[in-house]
Each structure stands twice: as C-alpha cells, then as structure tokens.
Design an enzyme around this catalytic site. Structure first.
Site, short mmCIF file in Angstrom:
data_model
loop_
_atom_site.label_atom_id
_atom_site.label_comp_id
_atom_site.label_asym_id
_atom_site.label_seq_id
_atom_site.Cartn_x
_atom_site.Cartn_y
_atom_site.Cartn_z
N ASP A 35 47.71 84.78 7.70
CA ASP A 35 46.48 84.72 8.99
C ASP A 35 46.32 85.94 9.59
OD1 ASP A 35 46.08 82.04 7.93
OD2 ASP A 35 47.60 81.18 9.17
N LYS A 56 49.74 82.57 1.11
CA LYS A 56 48.36 81.90 1.15
C LYS A 56 47.32 82.61 1.89
CE LYS A 56 47.78 78.55 4.57
NZ LYS A 56 46.49 78.64 5.34
N ASP A 82 43.43 79.02 0.26
CA ASP A 82 43.19 77.93 0.93
C ASP A 82 41.88 77.95 1.77
OD1 ASP A 82 43.65 75.97 2.89
OD2 ASP A 82 44.93 76.93 4.18
N LYS A 97 39.40 75.39 1.63
CA LYS A 97 39.13 74.01 1.79
C LYS A 97 37.70 73.79 1.64
CE LYS A 97 42.59 73.61 5.51
NZ LYS A 97 43.04 74.92 5.62
N ASP A 106 31.30 70.38 -0.16
CA ASP A 106 29.91 70.66 0.22
C ASP A 106 29.40 69.90 -1.09
OD1 ASP A 106 27.23 72.03 0.05
OD2 ASP A 106 28.14 73.83 0.72
N PRO A 139 28.36 68.55 -4.65
CA PRO A 139 29.26 68.75 -5.99
C PRO A 139 28.79 70.00 -6.62
CG PRO A 139 28.77 66.49 -5.70
CD PRO A 139 28.05 66.79 -4.54
N ASN A 140 27.62 70.24 -6.82
CA ASN A 140 27.21 71.40 -7.63
C ASN A 140 27.76 72.56 -6.96
OD1 ASN A 140 25.52 72.39 -9.77
ND2 ASN A 140 24.07 73.01 -8.37
N THR A 200 46.05 67.95 9.81
CA THR A 200 47.10 67.75 10.64
C THR A 200 46.80 67.76 12.18
OG1 THR A 200 48.04 69.78 10.19
CG2 THR A 200 48.97 68.19 9.03
N ARG A 220 53.14 81.45 11.26
CA ARG A 220 53.67 82.28 12.82
C ARG A 220 55.26 82.49 12.65
NH1 ARG A 220 49.56 79.03 16.23
NH2 ARG A 220 49.89 77.64 14.49
O1 C5P Z 1 51.27 79.51 11.78
P1 C5P Z 1 51.43 78.14 11.18
O2 C5P Z 1 52.88 78.08 10.52
O3 C5P Z 1 50.97 76.95 12.04
O4 C5P Z 1 50.44 78.36 9.98
C1 C5P Z 1 50.04 76.94 9.32
C2 C5P Z 1 49.11 77.19 8.24
O5 C5P Z 1 48.80 76.13 7.65
C3 C5P Z 1 47.83 78.03 8.83
O6 C5P Z 1 47.26 79.02 7.91
C4 C5P Z 1 46.70 76.83 8.79
O7 C5P Z 1 45.45 77.15 8.74
C5 C5P Z 1 47.41 76.09 7.62
N1 C5P Z 1 47.05 74.47 7.71
C6 C5P Z 1 47.36 73.75 8.86
N2 C5P Z 1 47.12 72.47 8.79
C7 C5P Z 1 46.51 72.04 7.98
C8 C5P Z 1 46.11 72.82 6.80
C9 C5P Z 1 46.29 73.94 6.82
O8 C5P Z 1 48.02 74.14 9.51
N3 C5P Z 1 46.36 70.35 7.83
#
Ligand code: C5P
Length: 248
Positions: free
Chosen positions: A20, A42, A69, A71, A74, A76-77, A134, A226
């Site tokens: 990130d 990722k 990642d 996500k 939109d 389907p096409n 989450t 992080r």
């Molecule tokens: O820094 P951290 O360990 O919190 O990073 C989590 C990573 O997982 C981030 O890139 C975040 O976008 C991704 N993510 C998330 N929760 C989700 C889907 C993806 O934290 N439900």
C-alpha cells in the site's frame, strides 16, 4: 483445525504483503528490503492506480507471485473486459465483489477464459470474491446497505454465491474462515486481512487475529500490510511472522 508444521518456504508463501504505497519508487524500497523472501505481493488500488499495469508486469517478470486487489464491481460486460485485461497481465490472483451478483462473477470467469484461449501460455489466475468488507459492522449492513441479518450470514451467502459462480475462494475476516470452509468445503480458498502479530499496532482493523491463530483457523493466505511495511525493520518483521507460522 490442526496443521502440520510448515517449511520456511510454505510459511512465506502464505504471507501476502500489502504494497500500500503511493508510487512505484516507495514500493521498490520495500521489495529491496524483502528480496529473496518467497512471499506473495499484493498490489491494491493505491499503487495500481498510480503505477499501473507496467508495475504489475515488472513484478511478474521478476518472479513475484502477485495478487491484484482491485475488487471489481460493475456490470457483467465491463467486469468481463476488466478480468480479461487482468488475466493478460499474468497475475496469480485477483478479486471481484460478490455483491455484484452471480452474472457479474460468471462474467469475470468468462473474461479469464477468453484471455487464456487467446494466449494459452498465460497462467490461470485464482479468482476470489470479496464477501463483506471487514470494515462493515452489522449496523452498517442493516441500516445503510439494507441487508438484514448478521455479517456472518451475509458472508456465508456471498461465499455460496461465489462458489456457485465458479470462483476459487473469498476474501474474509480470519474469524470467518471456519464458517466459509464449513459452508463451501475445505478447498475453497480463504484470503484474510486483519492480521496483527502480537504486540503490533492494530490501526483501523477491528476483528484481528495473530498469524498463528489465523493459520490454526485454516486460512490459506494472510494479507499483512502495516505490521511489515511500517516496521522499523520490515525484513525482521516478516521473518518473525514466518517463524511464528513455522512454530504454529
Ligand atoms: O495494513 P493492513 O495489514 O491493515 O493491510 C490490510 C490490507 O488488506 C490492505 O491492503 C487492505 O486494503 C486489504 N483489505 C482489508 N480488508 C478487506 C479487504 C482488503 O484490510 N476486507
């Protein structure tokens, strides 16, 4: 769920480092620090929108396993076209939102199939669905998004929809791995963010688990950002996570 001891290589392969970063140069610094560690990388929206497909192609050329990642969600096409473009990058994994529905997820799979048919040398990417982010609470789910019931019920429903649409797995909280495996079977893959080694900063994640507990819960891949990227010594941080997984 019981696990047999992992080799160092197997443990490292379970860790997906969330790159990130705002630009390729910042991500490169981390790649240098982690050189030689066989973990997944990722690439999420922040880096992909800044550094683009070229950065992803370079990661693949340098031998990294890559989870893109972005996500997708939109019609389907459009998702079919997006999935085709992603498959052509040669990534190992990408994701779509299960909330886009069955037609959209099937379209993503069609997009992959078309890309592979046009270039059989391409690797087949693992396609996973985001169930419920989450960051979503039950209150948000019910009052804002308008989905009744618990987050767990929504996750189980989305996971079933994803497997019925031909996808390979889901992104979910580590607390939901057992539910997903019970609902969709042990080979349906789980990718879990919200991982925090004991003693590390929680940040904005809420329902966290340690790498050891997530492994014991049966997660296939753990996304860790992080605790590695912001560590004073990122290499030492990931090495200690890998060691923790070997000891689990
Ligand atoms: O820094 P951290 O360990 O919190 O990073 C989590 C990573 O997982 C981030 O890139 C975040 O976008 C991704 N993510 C998330 N929760 C989700 C889907 C993806 O934290 N439900």
């Amino acid at each position: 769920m019981s696990t047999t001891a992992l080799s160092r290589e197997q443990a490292a392969a379970k860790v997906m480092v969330a790159l990130d970063y705002p630009d390729a140069a910042s991500a490169e610094k981390l790649l240098e620090q982690l050189q030689g560690i066989p973990c997944y990388m990722k690439v999420g929206m922040q880096l992909f929108y800044a550094a683009g497909p070229d950065f992803v192609r370079q990661l693949k050329e340098r031998g990294y396993r890559v989870f893109l990642d972005v996500k997708m969600h939109d019609i389907p096409n459009t998702v079919k076209g997006g999935a085709g473009s992603i498959a052509k990058l040669g990534v190992d994994m990408f994701n779509v939102h299960a909330a886009g529905g069955r037609d959209m997820m099937e379209a993503a799979m069609d997009g992959v199939e078309e890309a592979l048919a046009a270039d059989p040398a391409l690797p087949r990417p693992t396609v996973i669905a985001v169930t419920q982010l989450t960051s979503t609470s039950e209150e948000m789910l019910n009052d804002e998004i308008g989905i009744p019931g618990t987050v767990e019920e929504a996750v189980a429903r989305y996971a079933l929809l994803a497997i019925a649409s031909g996808l390979d797995g889901v992104v979910a909280s580590p607390h939901e791995v057992q539910l997903v495996k019970d609902t969709c079977g042990p080979s349906f893959q789980t990718v879990t963010p919200g991982i925090r080694p004991s003693g590390s900063d929680v940040g904005d994640q809420t329902r966290i688990m340690t790498p050891q507990d997530a492994l014991r819960a049966g997660t296939d891949y753990m996304v860790i950002g992080r605790p590695i990227t912001q560590a004073a010594d990122p290499r030492a941080a990931i090495e200690s996570i890998i060691e923790e997984l070997i000891q689990a």
